[in-house]
Design a protein around this motif. Structure first.
Motif, PDB file in Angstrom:
ATOM      1  N   LEU A 111       0.655  -1.423   0.015  1.00 41.68           N
ATOM      2  CA  LEU A 111      -0.045  -0.040   0.220  1.00 41.68           C
ATOM      3  C   LEU A 111       0.875   1.056  -0.226  1.00 41.68           C
ATOM      4  O   LEU A 111       0.737   2.148  -0.643  1.00 41.68           O
ATOM      5  CB  LEU A 111      -0.968  -0.059   1.061  1.00 41.68           C
ATOM      6  CG  LEU A 111      -2.227  -0.951   1.102  1.00 41.68           C
ATOM      7  CD1 LEU A 111      -3.124  -0.808   2.571  1.00 41.68           C
ATOM      8  CD2 LEU A 111      -3.094  -0.259   0.044  1.00 41.68           C
ATOM      9  N   MET A 112       1.890   1.289   0.760  1.00 36.95           N
ATOM     10  CA  MET A 112       2.851   2.384   1.035  1.00 36.95           C
ATOM     11  C   MET A 112       3.570   2.564  -0.474  1.00 36.95           C
ATOM     12  O   MET A 112       3.525   3.881  -1.049  1.00 36.95           O
ATOM     13  CB  MET A 112       3.706   2.195   1.929  1.00 36.95           C
ATOM     14  CG  MET A 112       3.215   2.407   3.317  1.00 36.95           C
ATOM     15  SD  MET A 112       4.509   2.636   4.800  1.00 36.95           S
ATOM     16  CE  MET A 112       5.732   1.320   4.035  1.00 36.95           C
ATOM     17  N   GLU A 113       3.989   1.680  -1.192  1.00 35.27           N
ATOM     18  CA  GLU A 113       4.386   1.539  -2.610  1.00 35.27           C
ATOM     19  C   GLU A 113       3.418   2.247  -3.582  1.00 35.27           C
ATOM     20  O   GLU A 113       3.933   3.038  -4.195  1.00 35.27           O
ATOM     21  CB  GLU A 113       5.123   0.138  -2.922  1.00 35.27           C
ATOM     22  CG  GLU A 113       6.205  -0.339  -2.339  1.00 35.27           C
ATOM     23  CD  GLU A 113       6.576  -1.695  -2.517  1.00 35.27           C
ATOM     24  OE1 GLU A 113       6.065  -2.425  -3.390  1.00 35.27           O
ATOM     25  OE2 GLU A 113       7.717  -1.929  -1.855  1.00 35.27           O
ATOM     26  N   LEU A 114       2.087   1.872  -3.402  1.00 33.68           N
ATOM     27  CA  LEU A 114       1.218   2.248  -4.374  1.00 33.68           C
ATOM     28  C   LEU A 114       1.021   3.559  -4.127  1.00 33.68           C
ATOM     29  O   LEU A 114       0.742   4.448  -5.328  1.00 33.68           O
ATOM     30  CB  LEU A 114      -0.029   1.416  -4.251  1.00 33.68           C
ATOM     31  CG  LEU A 114      -0.057  -0.190  -4.861  1.00 33.68           C
ATOM     32  CD1 LEU A 114      -1.327  -0.655  -4.291  1.00 33.68           C
ATOM     33  CD2 LEU A 114      -0.171  -0.093  -6.221  1.00 33.68           C
ATOM     34  N   VAL A 115       1.048   3.943  -2.905  1.00 33.32           N
ATOM     35  CA  VAL A 115       0.689   5.620  -2.548  1.00 33.32           C
ATOM     36  C   VAL A 115       1.764   6.322  -3.155  1.00 33.32           C
ATOM     37  O   VAL A 115       1.697   7.338  -3.938  1.00 33.32           O
ATOM     38  CB  VAL A 115       0.368   5.954  -1.228  1.00 33.32           C
ATOM     39  CG1 VAL A 115       0.628   7.368  -0.872  1.00 33.32           C
ATOM     40  CG2 VAL A 115      -0.696   5.198  -0.576  1.00 33.32           C
ATOM     41  N   THR A 116       3.032   5.807  -3.160  1.00 33.55           N
ATOM     42  CA  THR A 116       4.223   6.639  -3.731  1.00 33.55           C
ATOM     43  C   THR A 116       3.960   6.553  -5.347  1.00 33.55           C
ATOM     44  O   THR A 116       4.259   7.723  -5.955  1.00 33.55           O
ATOM     45  CB  THR A 116       5.433   5.951  -3.454  1.00 33.55           C
ATOM     46  OG1 THR A 116       5.643   5.791  -1.957  1.00 33.55           O
ATOM     47  CG2 THR A 116       6.704   6.688  -3.913  1.00 33.55           C
ATOM     48  N   VAL A 117       3.682   5.485  -6.050  1.00 36.01           N
ATOM     49  CA  VAL A 117       3.336   5.112  -7.292  1.00 36.01           C
ATOM     50  C   VAL A 117       2.645   6.404  -7.724  1.00 36.01           C
ATOM     51  O   VAL A 117       2.310   7.042  -8.828  1.00 36.01           O
ATOM     52  CB  VAL A 117       3.413   3.964  -7.893  1.00 36.01           C
ATOM     53  CG1 VAL A 117       2.924   3.772  -9.483  1.00 36.01           C
ATOM     54  CG2 VAL A 117       4.571   3.173  -7.541  1.00 36.01           C
ATOM     55  N   GLU A 118       1.321   6.286  -7.092  1.00 36.51           N
ATOM     56  CA  GLU A 118       0.207   7.239  -7.447  1.00 36.51           C
ATOM     57  C   GLU A 118       0.460   8.609  -7.509  1.00 36.51           C
ATOM     58  O   GLU A 118       0.469   9.453  -8.424  1.00 36.51           O
ATOM     59  CB  GLU A 118      -0.909   7.068  -6.500  1.00 36.51           C
ATOM     60  CG  GLU A 118      -2.266   7.827  -6.836  1.00 36.51           C
ATOM     61  CD  GLU A 118      -3.261   7.200  -5.663  1.00 36.51           C
ATOM     62  OE1 GLU A 118      -4.522   7.497  -6.040  1.00 36.51           O
ATOM     63  OE2 GLU A 118      -2.766   7.155  -4.350  1.00 36.51           O
ATOM     64  N   LYS A 119       1.400   8.901  -6.437  1.00 34.75           N
ATOM     65  CA  LYS A 119       1.866  10.263  -6.352  1.00 34.75           C
ATOM     66  C   LYS A 119       2.563  10.791  -7.350  1.00 34.75           C
ATOM     67  O   LYS A 119       2.365  11.861  -8.221  1.00 34.75           O
ATOM     68  CB  LYS A 119       2.424  10.484  -4.893  1.00 34.75           C
ATOM     69  CG  LYS A 119       2.805  12.011  -4.593  1.00 34.75           C
ATOM     70  CD  LYS A 119       3.575  12.384  -3.270  1.00 34.75           C
ATOM     71  CE  LYS A 119       3.854  13.716  -2.924  1.00 34.75           C
ATOM     72  NZ  LYS A 119       4.266  14.457  -4.174  1.00 34.75           N
ATOM     73  N   ARG A 120       3.502   9.961  -7.677  1.00 36.90           N
ATOM     74  CA  ARG A 120       4.511  10.323  -9.094  1.00 36.90           C
ATOM     75  C   ARG A 120       3.735  10.587 -10.161  1.00 36.90           C
ATOM     76  O   ARG A 120       3.865  11.279 -11.138  1.00 36.90           O
ATOM     77  CB  ARG A 120       5.521   9.107  -9.019  1.00 36.90           C
ATOM     78  CG  ARG A 120       6.439   9.229  -7.993  1.00 36.90           C
ATOM     79  CD  ARG A 120       7.672   8.134  -8.474  1.00 36.90           C
ATOM     80  NE  ARG A 120       8.566   8.115  -7.127  1.00 36.90           N
ATOM     81  CZ  ARG A 120       8.966   6.638  -6.960  1.00 36.90           C
ATOM     82  NH1 ARG A 120       8.814   5.562  -7.869  1.00 36.90           N
ATOM     83  NH2 ARG A 120       9.658   6.568  -5.968  1.00 36.90           N
ATOM     84  N   CYS A 121       2.633   9.596 -10.481  1.00 36.70           N
ATOM     85  CA  CYS A 121       1.801   9.604 -11.638  1.00 36.70           C
ATOM     86  C   CYS A 121       0.777  10.826 -11.656  1.00 36.70           C
ATOM     87  O   CYS A 121       0.895  11.654 -12.619  1.00 36.70           O
ATOM     88  CB  CYS A 121       0.878   8.383 -11.620  1.00 36.70           C
ATOM     89  SG  CYS A 121       1.596   6.637 -12.143  1.00 36.70           S
TER      90      CYS A 121
END
Length: 134
Positions: A111-121
């Motif tokens: 979930l933390m990784e997804l939040v990071t990737v989402e923010k980058r996107c």
């Protein structure tokens, strides 16, 4: 009601009661977890089979494998006092809890990784829109 008059169940009655397929019930029978009597091709399930089916489904819900459930049935059949069964059950519960805690930790990381990737996107999209309008 005497033992000879004990209530019995058909495969369709149990499938309907537990909201599972008759194929699932036959599979549990193939695995040796339930042992209905037979009258020709007709399976006749006892109260014991019904209880075991209920325990199989509860075990599945709790994450126990059919092999683990079968092991508990074997222990119970061998030791009606259930001391061995209860000790084994406690060990299995501890293992399941440890597995679930590990899964929770793994999910938190993902979930933390997804939040990071989402923010980058989102940042990249915002930059792209900003450069397009400029």
């Amino acid at each position: 009601m005497t033992e000879k008059e004990e209530k019995t169940y058909s495969i369709s009655e149990l499938a309907k009661e537990f909201d599972i397929t008759t194929r699932s019930i036959r599979f549990y029978e193939d695995q040796g977890l339930i042992t209905p009597l037979r009258s020709g091709q007709t399976r006749i399930y006892s109260k014991r089979d019904r209880i075991r089916l209920k325990l199989i489904l509860r075990g599945k819900r709790l994450g126990f494998s059919l092999a683990e459930t079968g092991q508990l049935f074997e222990l119970y059949d061998a030791d009606k006092s259930s001391v061995t069964q209860l000790n084994t059950m406690l060990k299995l519960i501890e293992q399941k809890k440890a597995e679930l805690h590990q899964q929770m930790d793994d999910i938190k990381v993902v979930l933390m990784e997804l939040v990071t990737v989402e923010k980058r996107c989102r940042d990249t999209l915002a930059d792209a829109k900003h450069h397009k309008t400029a």
